[in-house]
Motif scaffolding. Structure first.
Motif, mmCIF file in Angstrom:
data_model
loop_
_atom_site.group_PDB
_atom_site.id
_atom_site.type_symbol
_atom_site.label_atom_id
_atom_site.label_comp_id
_atom_site.label_asym_id
_atom_site.label_seq_id
_atom_site.Cartn_x
_atom_site.Cartn_y
_atom_site.Cartn_z
ATOM 1 N N MET A 44 0.682 -0.817 -0.612
ATOM 2 C CA MET A 44 -0.169 0.208 0.285
ATOM 3 C C MET A 44 0.869 1.208 -0.268
ATOM 4 N N SER A 45 1.665 1.161 -0.454
ATOM 5 C CA SER A 45 2.744 2.680 -0.749
ATOM 6 C C SER A 45 3.310 2.517 -2.433
ATOM 7 N N PHE A 46 3.415 3.926 -2.953
ATOM 8 C CA PHE A 46 4.176 4.424 -3.892
ATOM 9 C C PHE A 46 5.814 3.774 -3.440
ATOM 10 N N ILE A 47 5.949 3.122 -4.864
ATOM 11 C CA ILE A 47 7.079 2.862 -5.357
ATOM 12 C C ILE A 47 8.139 3.767 -5.591
ATOM 13 N N LYS A 48 7.773 3.542 -6.995
ATOM 14 C CA LYS A 48 8.818 4.788 -8.113
ATOM 15 C C LYS A 48 7.986 6.143 -8.739
ATOM 16 N N VAL A 49 8.856 6.557 -9.284
ATOM 17 C CA VAL A 49 8.598 7.073 -11.068
ATOM 18 C C VAL A 49 9.314 6.098 -11.857
ATOM 19 N N LEU A 50 8.334 5.954 -12.675
ATOM 20 C CA LEU A 50 8.522 4.630 -13.510
ATOM 21 C C LEU A 50 9.436 5.544 -14.343
ATOM 22 N N MET A 51 8.502 6.467 -15.418
ATOM 23 C CA MET A 51 9.257 6.707 -16.492
ATOM 24 C C MET A 51 8.502 8.736 -16.464
ATOM 25 N N PRO A 52 9.782 9.396 -16.769
ATOM 26 C CA PRO A 52 9.410 10.543 -16.986
ATOM 27 C C PRO A 52 8.062 10.582 -18.149
ATOM 28 N N VAL A 53 7.987 12.131 -18.660
ATOM 29 C CA VAL A 53 6.376 12.240 -19.375
ATOM 30 C C VAL A 53 7.067 13.229 -20.012
ATOM 31 N N LYS A 54 6.688 14.183 -21.010
ATOM 32 C CA LYS A 54 6.861 15.011 -21.962
ATOM 33 C C LYS A 54 5.738 16.063 -21.628
ATOM 34 N N THR A 55 4.442 14.794 -21.690
ATOM 35 C CA THR A 55 2.753 15.680 -21.893
ATOM 36 C C THR A 55 2.141 14.337 -21.169
ATOM 37 N N SER A 56 1.193 15.163 -20.532
ATOM 38 C CA SER A 56 0.218 14.594 -19.597
ATOM 39 C C SER A 56 0.355 13.361 -20.572
ATOM 40 N N VAL A 57 -0.071 12.242 -19.147
ATOM 41 C CA VAL A 57 -0.810 10.753 -19.680
ATOM 42 C C VAL A 57 -2.107 10.164 -19.481
ATOM 43 N N TYR A 58 -3.156 10.342 -20.441
ATOM 44 C CA TYR A 58 -4.684 10.202 -21.210
ATOM 45 C C TYR A 58 -4.574 9.015 -20.761
ATOM 46 N N SER A 59 -3.101 7.903 -20.983
ATOM 47 C CA SER A 59 -3.728 6.492 -21.387
ATOM 48 C C SER A 59 -2.583 5.758 -20.880
ATOM 49 N N LEU A 60 -3.173 3.750 -20.411
ATOM 50 C CA LEU A 60 -1.930 3.170 -20.092
ATOM 51 C C LEU A 60 -2.684 1.884 -19.534
ATOM 52 N N HIS A 61 -1.321 1.173 -20.272
ATOM 53 C CA HIS A 61 -2.559 -0.175 -20.512
ATOM 54 C C HIS A 61 -1.057 -1.244 -20.053
ATOM 55 N N GLN A 62 -1.623 -2.218 -19.600
ATOM 56 C CA GLN A 62 0.000 -3.760 -19.721
ATOM 57 C C GLN A 62 -0.669 -4.639 -19.666
ATOM 58 N N TYR A 63 0.617 -5.454 -20.817
ATOM 59 C CA TYR A 63 0.328 -6.121 -20.889
ATOM 60 C C TYR A 63 0.991 -7.106 -20.996
ATOM 61 N N ASN A 64 1.791 -8.085 -20.105
ATOM 62 C CA ASN A 64 3.034 -8.516 -19.971
ATOM 63 C C ASN A 64 3.281 -7.939 -19.588
ATOM 64 N N ASP A 65 5.181 -7.818 -19.990
ATOM 65 C CA ASP A 65 6.223 -6.862 -19.691
ATOM 66 C C ASP A 65 5.624 -6.245 -20.186
ATOM 67 N N LEU A 66 5.145 -5.580 -21.045
ATOM 68 C CA LEU A 66 4.944 -4.060 -21.717
ATOM 69 C C LEU A 66 4.045 -2.849 -21.315
#
Length: 299
Positions: A44-66
């Motif tokens: 139940m905790s923050f782990i890390k900022v996984l990756m920086p982004v240049k603009t707002s993130v509007y969508s995320l989708h996880q498939y296997n290791d991607l």
């Protein structure tokens, strides 16, 4: 049935995107700040900022290791969780990327954009296979049927367009919502499609004929997310009206409302996304109040 377990802070701005991982107890969020965040459900905790982004993130989708990251700029980034590195970054749309879905059987993935198109991409070499002009305006949401033979696209013009995934031919245009369609989801058994819109309605469409069966005035404002429990006959919805609602997927009855206006724990602003944990023990929600909330299934 659902009770508040924990509120997690870390984002500095509204959160628009949320996805779970095949790795037990890990999920990811993104929004109107500088990075995609990785969280631990077990701790139940923050782990890390996984990756920086240049603009707002509007969508995320996880498939296997991607992990697929769709941005307001129209860029799509792919983060390899096993390599812990961004392995691809390219311009998928001219305008923001609102949703992403993978079709494993075809080794393809779909992106939906504000430019009114759906991109069909190769999962193996990331090449663009087709670009479908689905609407004159934004394609907001994607839902794949459980057998991955059809896709439903929720559009800003208030219509849902059903495509055959074998050849990407248009099968049906569903006209019922009076305002933009903001969420679509097939039932796990594939017997019906639910759509939610800015008109605050939930519409239930039978399959395979896509006839309208029921309409429910579900919320006060836009329905931004629909998610079926992984093992039990329930689904949850979240809305701009700051409430989470739990419904029976067999009887369509409303069983629970979680909202500060109902004197329960709740979000103080629009709720934008929700997911269930793979075991169904937890519901995770996030929204404009910058918080990630974890709800426990309490039998």
């Amino acid at each position: 049935m659902l009770k508040h377990l924990r509120s997690l802070s870390g984002h500095q701005n509204p959160v628009y995107a949320l996805t779970g991982s095949a790795q037990a107890g890990i999920f990811f969020t993104g929004g109107n700040d500088k990075g995609v965040v990785e969280w631990s459900l077990s701790k139940m905790s923050f782990i890390k900022v996984l990756m920086p982004v240049k603009t707002s993130v509007y969508s995320l989708h996880q498939y296997n290791d991607l992990l697929f990251v769709g941005q307001r700029s129209g860029e799509l980034s792919i983060f390899d969780l096993s390599k812990q590195a961004v392995t691809a970054n390219f311009q998928a749309h001219e305008k923001p990327v609102f949703d992403i879905a993978v079709i494993p059987e075809k080794q393809e993935f779909l992106t939906a954009g504000e430019d009114g198109t759906v991109g069909v991409w190769s999962l193996t070499d990331l090449s663009l296979l087709y670009r479908i002009r689905v609407s004159a305006d934004t394609v907001r949401a994607i839902a794949l049927s459980p057998d991955h033979r059809q896709a439903a696209f929720g559009c800003k013009d208030g219509n849902i367009r059903i495509y055959q995934l074998t050849d990407y031919s248009l099968l049906h245009i569903l006209e019922q919502h009076t305002l933009p369609v903001t969420s679509v989801q097939y039932s796990p058994d594939g017997k019906y499609l639910i759509s939610g819109g800015r008109d605050a309605q939930l519409n239930f469409w039978s399959t395979p004929d896509y006839q309208l069966q029921h309409t429910i005035p579900a919320h006060l404002f836009s329905v931004y997310g629909i998610a079926f429990h992984p093992t039990l006959p329930y689904f949850a919805t979240v809305s701009q009206d700051k409430s989470i609602k739990l419904w029976g997927s067999d009887d369509l009855k409303l069983y629970k409302i979680l909202s500060i206006e109902k004197n329960t724990h709740g979000h103080t602003h629009s709720i934008n996304k929700l997911i269930w944990s793979e075991d169904g023990k937890y519901l995770i929600t996030t929204g404009d109040d910058k918080l990630v909330m974890v709800w426990e299934w309490d039998l």
